[in-house]
Design an enzyme around this catalytic site. Structure first.
Site, short mmCIF file in Angstrom:
data_model
loop_
_atom_site.label_atom_id
_atom_site.label_comp_id
_atom_site.label_asym_id
_atom_site.label_seq_id
_atom_site.Cartn_x
_atom_site.Cartn_y
_atom_site.Cartn_z
CE LYS A 37 -3.21 -2.51 2.94
NZ LYS A 37 -3.64 -2.71 4.33
CG ASP A 93 6.91 1.73 0.48
OD1 ASP A 93 7.67 0.89 -0.05
OD2 ASP A 93 6.17 1.46 1.44
CG ASP A 96 15.36 -2.39 4.27
OD1 ASP A 96 16.58 -2.14 4.27
OD2 ASP A 96 14.77 -2.83 5.27
CG PHE A 147 10.52 0.51 10.28
CD1 PHE A 147 11.29 -0.43 9.59
CD2 PHE A 147 9.14 0.53 10.07
CE1 PHE A 147 10.70 -1.32 8.72
CE2 PHE A 147 8.55 -0.36 9.20
CZ PHE A 147 9.32 -1.28 8.52
NE ARG A 160 -0.34 1.81 5.07
CZ ARG A 160 0.64 1.02 4.68
NH1 ARG A 160 1.69 1.53 4.06
NH2 ARG A 160 0.60 -0.27 4.90
P1 IMP Z 1 12.62 -5.03 1.05
O1 IMP Z 1 11.94 -6.20 0.42
O2 IMP Z 1 13.53 -5.42 2.18
O3 IMP Z 1 13.31 -4.12 0.06
O4 IMP Z 1 11.52 -4.21 1.79
C1 IMP Z 1 10.66 -3.44 1.11
C2 IMP Z 1 9.35 -3.23 1.85
O5 IMP Z 1 9.46 -3.24 3.27
C3 IMP Z 1 8.88 -1.86 1.47
O6 IMP Z 1 8.02 -1.95 0.36
C4 IMP Z 1 8.16 -1.38 2.70
O7 IMP Z 1 6.81 -1.73 2.64
C5 IMP Z 1 8.79 -2.12 3.84
N1 IMP Z 1 9.76 -1.28 4.52
C6 IMP Z 1 11.11 -1.40 4.52
N2 IMP Z 1 11.68 -0.47 5.29
C7 IMP Z 1 10.68 0.30 5.77
C8 IMP Z 1 10.65 1.45 6.66
O8 IMP Z 1 11.64 1.96 7.15
N3 IMP Z 1 9.40 1.94 6.93
C9 IMP Z 1 8.25 1.40 6.43
N4 IMP Z 1 8.26 0.34 5.60
C10 IMP Z 1 9.45 -0.21 5.30
MG MG Z 2 5.85 -1.88 0.59
#
Ligand code: IMP
Ligand code: MG
Length: 168
Positions: A37, A93, A96, A147, A160
Site C-alpha cells: 500500500k 515506497d 530496503d 524504521f 501512513r
Molecule cells: P525489502 O523487500 O527489504 O526491500 O523491503 C521493502 C518493503 O518493506 C517496502 O516496500 C516497505 O513496505 C517495507 N519497509 C522497509 N523499510 C521500511 C521502513 O523503514 N518503513 C516502512 N516500511 C518499510
Molecule cells: Mg511496501
C-alpha cells in the site's frame, strides 16, 4: 519520532523523479506498477507530473515475516493489465533489502515485460541492501537503520497519513 523529511522536500524530490522518468520514456507507452500500500502516495504525487503516455496498475505483495523484515513473498493481488511487451516502471515506497523488488521483477520478466525499471520514493542504504538491487530512480536517500513512517510509510498499518517522514 524525529522528522527526517518535510513535505516540501518530499514534493521537490518527486518533481525531480517525474522529470527524469518523463525524459527517459519520451515517445513510449509506460506501465507504472505500484506496490500497495505504501507506494500510493508516491504515485499520487508523481502521476500528474509525468508527461507522456503513462498507464497504471497495482500489486499487493505479502511477506510472511514480522512487521519489519520481508521473508517469503507472494502475491495477494496480481496485475490486471497484461505486462507482456510493456515498458514498466515499478513504483515502490522504499527499497530496503531489495527482496520485494527482485521478486516483482522476476515475476514481470516471466510474464514477458519488455523492460523494467524501479522508482522508489526512498532509497535506504543499510547493511542488508544489495548493491545490484538499487532503484533506477529515487527521491530521497536514508542511511540509518531505524524504521521510517509517514507519507505512506507505516509500522503495523499506522502513521501512513502523516504529511512528513519520521524515523522512530
Ligand atoms: P525489502 O523487500 O527489504 O526491500 O523491503 C521493502 C518493503 O518493506 C517496502 O516496500 C516497505 O513496505 C517495507 N519497509 C522497509 N523499510 C521500511 C521502513 O523503514 N518503513 C516502512 N516500511 C518499510
Ligand atoms: Mg511496501
Amino acid at each position: 519520532m524525529e522528522q527526517i523529511f518535510a513535505t516540501e522536500q518530499i514534493n521537490q524530490a518527486i518533481t525531480r523523479v517525474a522529470a527524469q522518468i518523463s525524459r527517459d520514456y519520451e515517445g513510449k507507452t509506460v506501465l507504472l506498477v505500484t506496490v500497495l500500500k505504501g507506494g500510493v502516495l508516491f504515485l499520487g504525487q508523481l502521476l500528474p507530473q509525468l508527461v507522456g503516455d503513462f498507464q497504471i496498475d497495482f500489486v499487493t505483495i505479502q511477506s510472511y515475516g514480522d512487521k519489519t523484515v520481508s521473508t517469503e513473498l507472494n502475491f495477494v493481488h496480481d496485475l490486471t493489465v497484461d505486462p507482456k511487451g510493456m515498458d514498466i516502471v515499478i513504483i515502490e515506497d522504499i527499497i530496503d533489502s531489495g527482496k520485494t523488488v527482485r521478486f516483482l521483477k522476476e515475476h514481470l520478466t516471466r510474464r514477458g515485460a519488455n523492460s523494467i525499471k524501479v522508482a522508489a520514493l526512498v532509497k535506504k542504504q543499510t547493511e542488508s541492501s544489495h548493491p545490484e538491487l538499487q532503484p533506477d530512480y529515487f527521491g530521497l536517500e536514508y542511511h540509518d537503520q531505524e524504521f521510517i513512517v509517514g507519507y505512506g510509510f507505516d509500522i503495523g498499518g499506522k502513521y501512513r497519513n502523516l504529511p512528513n517522514i519520521f524515523k522512530i
